[in-house]
Design an enzyme around this catalytic site. Sequence first.
Site, short mmCIF file in Angstrom:
data_model
loop_
_atom_site.label_atom_id
_atom_site.label_comp_id
_atom_site.label_asym_id
_atom_site.label_seq_id
_atom_site.Cartn_x
_atom_site.Cartn_y
_atom_site.Cartn_z
N GLU A 348 -35.23 -14.65 16.25
CA GLU A 348 -35.69 -15.14 14.95
C GLU A 348 -34.51 -15.53 14.08
O GLU A 348 -33.62 -14.71 13.83
CB GLU A 348 -36.51 -14.07 14.24
CG GLU A 348 -37.83 -13.77 14.91
CD GLU A 348 -38.70 -12.80 14.11
OE1 GLU A 348 -39.89 -12.70 14.44
OE2 GLU A 348 -38.19 -12.16 13.17
N CYS A 349 -34.48 -16.76 13.63
CA CYS A 349 -33.52 -17.27 12.67
C CYS A 349 -32.08 -17.11 13.18
O CYS A 349 -31.60 -17.95 13.93
CB CYS A 349 -33.72 -16.61 11.31
SG CYS A 349 -32.99 -17.56 9.93
#
Length: 463
Positions: A348-349
């Site tokens: 994530e990210c």
Amino acid sequence: MTTSVPVPRLVVAAPASGTGKTTVATGLMAAFAERGLAVSPHKVGPDYIDPGYHALATGRPGRNLDAYMCGPELVAPLFAHGARGCELAVVEGVMGLFDGVSGEGELASTAHVAKLLKAPVVLVVDASSQSRSVAALVHGFASFDPQVRLAGVILNKVGSDRHEELLREALEEVGVPVFGALRRTPQVATPSRHLGLVPVAERSTEAVDSVRAAAAMVREGCDLDALLALARTAPPLTTQAWSAGAPDGAPQAGRAAPARPRVRPVVAVAGGAAFTFSYAEHAELLTAAGAEPVAFDPLHDEGLPEGTAALVIGGGFPEVYAPELSANEQLRKAVADLTASGAPVVAECAGLLYLARSLDDKPMCGVLDAHARMSSRLTLGYRDAVAVSDSVLAPAGARMRGHEFHRTVLEPGAGPAPAWGMRLPRPRVEGFVQGGVHASYLHTHWAGRPDVARRLVERCATP
């Protein structure tokens, strides 16, 4: 089965961001903990950084209460889970007291969470450029929503004894108690950068000093006895504590949790200074699903934990540490080899950037055919997403709520098999689904979707 949760509690809110709310909330947590109280720290919304300071102040995991990502119905259960065994809970708000999801009224605002918790609210007011006008400001906040119990204020950035006297006189006119008046204190300043405060993991010694200074400031300037008495006026909550081992997070009598794998697969979880964004419930969910989550630091560890069967790389600041991450070639190769084997990987990210070919021209893991770079534009906001492709995280068609928060761009922004489809802020697809990899800018909170952890652990046994 619902139970009565009698934990004393209060919500620390503010008229707007930038008033010193985090300093005051963290100082209160630390000051009460120093008195020997078991203090449960909470943060409204998707913030990852403030809970790190809360944990430092209390010695307990900082936990988020997010009525958008997890749903309003889980706010009280998650609170009860985190506050179990505690004598006091302090909940730091987000933004201004009534600021919620754009276009959704009060949803996920501090006021919304305060009502769900039946908790009194203390408003932190930046008094640096006003005197009698503070009464009009506080009166407006106190009367805006009669269901929110604004019980008093803490005045921050007070300039002098005379300034404090004027402020107290003004608030006495509108009948709002003052629980504290804090002077401007540079010792408690916490450094910031492009995405807010610098996380605890990046400044451990200085962070301890900041928390101690905040506690000292609060001890000196606030009436802790009155605040504790206020917290004890909160009525018991009738709720059911969230449980990581239940099928939907909320166990019911006579219903068994899903079967766990016979062998506990190792799920490597990235941590350290470059990857500081995580929710405490994620590790609990992985453990309940039958896995063994093991932390590792991509800045320093040259290999993945022994026996790694899956990988979770959350958010953080890889752009700050791009040279160091790039220099750790052995780990980058180990990550690439793991993904090539088809092992389940959720990024994530920051994790998405780490799996790309490069970040600001520094070689990364090369798993995804994309290049990342810093930009001047901040991408920020809640997202309602639909899984476009079947993945280790979710089946195609599944809806999931999340949050974006970054100043980087990825070219291309999505793979041939994108992860998510979103309508806002514009219609688009985003992220990558590639073999066992699910990589996206979207931060998610699995407490609202316990099936995510179970699905990930099941894929460890069935590539």
